[in-house]
Design a protein around this motif. Structure first.
Motif, PDB file in Angstrom:
ATOM      1  N   GLN A  17      66.209  57.653  34.569  1.00 19.11           N
ATOM      2  CA  GLN A  17      65.140  58.657  34.508  1.00 19.11           C
ATOM      3  C   GLN A  17      63.753  58.144  34.913  1.00 19.11           C
ATOM      4  O   GLN A  17      63.060  58.819  35.685  1.00 19.11           O
ATOM      5  CB  GLN A  17      65.095  59.311  33.123  1.00 19.11           C
ATOM      6  N   PRO A  18      63.307  56.979  34.447  1.00 14.10           N
ATOM      7  CA  PRO A  18      61.973  56.516  34.876  1.00 14.10           C
ATOM      8  C   PRO A  18      61.860  56.309  36.395  1.00 14.10           C
ATOM      9  O   PRO A  18      60.793  56.541  36.966  1.00 14.10           O
ATOM     10  CB  PRO A  18      61.801  55.183  34.138  1.00 14.10           C
ATOM     11  N   ILE A  19      62.952  55.917  37.026  1.00 15.88           N
ATOM     12  CA  ILE A  19      62.948  55.739  38.484  1.00 15.88           C
ATOM     13  C   ILE A  19      62.780  57.094  39.163  1.00 15.88           C
ATOM     14  O   ILE A  19      61.991  57.250  40.095  1.00 15.88           O
ATOM     15  CB  ILE A  19      64.242  55.031  38.945  1.00 15.88           C
ATOM     16  N   LEU A  20      63.507  58.098  38.692  1.00 18.46           N
ATOM     17  CA  LEU A  20      63.392  59.437  39.264  1.00 18.46           C
ATOM     18  C   LEU A  20      61.993  59.994  39.048  1.00 18.46           C
ATOM     19  O   LEU A  20      61.392  60.566  39.974  1.00 18.46           O
ATOM     20  CB  LEU A  20      64.438  60.371  38.636  1.00 18.46           C
ATOM     21  N   ASP A  21      61.470  59.834  37.826  1.00 19.49           N
ATOM     22  CA  ASP A  21      60.131  60.346  37.511  1.00 19.49           C
ATOM     23  C   ASP A  21      59.067  59.721  38.420  1.00 19.49           C
ATOM     24  O   ASP A  21      58.164  60.409  38.886  1.00 19.49           O
ATOM     25  CB  ASP A  21      59.776  60.061  36.048  1.00 19.49           C
ATOM     26  N   LYS A  22      59.192  58.439  38.672  1.00 16.03           N
ATOM     27  CA  LYS A  22      58.228  57.701  39.496  1.00 16.03           C
ATOM     28  C   LYS A  22      58.111  58.294  40.901  1.00 16.03           C
ATOM     29  O   LYS A  22      57.041  58.278  41.506  1.00 16.03           O
ATOM     30  CB  LYS A  22      58.680  56.237  39.568  1.00 16.03           C
ATOM     31  N   HIS A  23      59.198  58.859  41.416  1.00 17.15           N
ATOM     32  CA  HIS A  23      59.222  59.379  42.784  1.00 17.15           C
ATOM     33  C   HIS A  23      59.264  60.914  42.848  1.00 17.15           C
ATOM     34  O   HIS A  23      59.508  61.480  43.910  1.00 17.15           O
ATOM     35  CB  HIS A  23      60.431  58.808  43.533  1.00 17.15           C
ATOM     36  N   ASP A  24      59.077  61.581  41.715  1.00 16.34           N
ATOM     37  CA  ASP A  24      59.132  63.057  41.642  1.00 16.34           C
ATOM     38  C   ASP A  24      60.489  63.622  42.053  1.00 16.34           C
ATOM     39  O   ASP A  24      60.581  64.688  42.667  1.00 16.34           O
ATOM     40  CB  ASP A  24      58.013  63.700  42.478  1.00 16.34           C
ATOM     41  N   PHE A  25      61.546  62.889  41.724  1.00 14.10           N
ATOM     42  CA  PHE A  25      62.912  63.383  41.909  1.00 14.10           C
ATOM     43  C   PHE A  25      63.393  63.925  40.564  1.00 14.10           C
ATOM     44  O   PHE A  25      62.818  63.622  39.519  1.00 14.10           O
ATOM     45  CB  PHE A  25      63.867  62.257  42.335  1.00 14.10           C
ATOM     46  N   PHE A  26      64.478  64.676  40.597  1.00 16.50           N
ATOM     47  CA  PHE A  26      65.100  65.064  39.339  1.00 16.50           C
ATOM     48  C   PHE A  26      66.604  64.891  39.447  1.00 16.50           C
ATOM     49  O   PHE A  26      67.184  64.944  40.519  1.00 16.50           O
ATOM     50  CB  PHE A  26      64.714  66.483  38.894  1.00 16.50           C
ATOM     51  N   LEU A  27      67.203  64.648  38.296  1.00 18.11           N
ATOM     52  CA  LEU A  27      68.638  64.412  38.218  1.00 18.11           C
ATOM     53  C   LEU A  27      69.369  65.743  38.197  1.00 18.11           C
ATOM     54  O   LEU A  27      69.071  66.614  37.397  1.00 18.11           O
ATOM     55  CB  LEU A  27      68.969  63.614  36.952  1.00 18.11           C
TER      56      LEU A  27
END
Length: 157
Positions: A15-25
């Protein structure tokens, strides 16, 4: 540790990796197929995810997994887009798809139909609204969330 617990742990690491790049799971699965383990990540972003975005996730998530080593068996990490007509599973992100074209399958008929395709115009806790085309006219259809069997993105022709 159960497989469900392991999947939740893997999501928390991602989750922190996705948040950092404005992606979502969209989905994460850890599955055993034909003798091998696969960790599959399906991610997206508003406007769509591309191969370079998938590479960023794969590289950063792979490094974090190597550092933490939360998985015992050897596995393959696969990161991809969920696809053009993918299911919409995550209730929290459904509002991100307002103004997108979707397909709704229903448990029970509404207005004589068990499915509707149209532009998602509103999402609440109780219902969704679609703007559908009937012949050459546009009509708003309100669908109770309790009657929705499946939602997926659709391609408008």
């Amino acid at each position: 540790m159960s497989l469900d617990t392991k999947v939740e742990e893997l999501k928390a690491i991602l989750q922190p990796i996705l948040d950092k790049h404005d992606f979502f799971l969209v989905d994460l699965e850890f599955v055993h197929e034909r003798g091998d383990w696969y960790l599959r990540v399906y991610a997206d972003k508003k406007g769509g995810i591309n191969i370079d975005d998938c590479a960023v996730i794969s590289e950063e998530y792979g490094e974090k997994l190597d550092e933490l080593n939360p998985i015992d068996p050897a596995y393959y990490l696969e990161v991809s887009s969920p696809g053009a007509e993918r299911p919409l599973k995550n209730d929290e992100s459904l509002s991100d798809y307002v103004d997108d074209y979707i397909h709704a399958s229903l448990y029970q008929k509404q207005d004589g139909q068990k499915a509707f395709e149209g532009t998602l115009s509103e999402v609440t806790d109780d219902k969704i609204n679609l703007i559908v085309k009937v012949k050459n006219l546009k009509k708003q259809v309100e669908i109770s969330r309790d009657n929705i069997a499946k939602l997926r993105l659709a391609i408008e022709f």
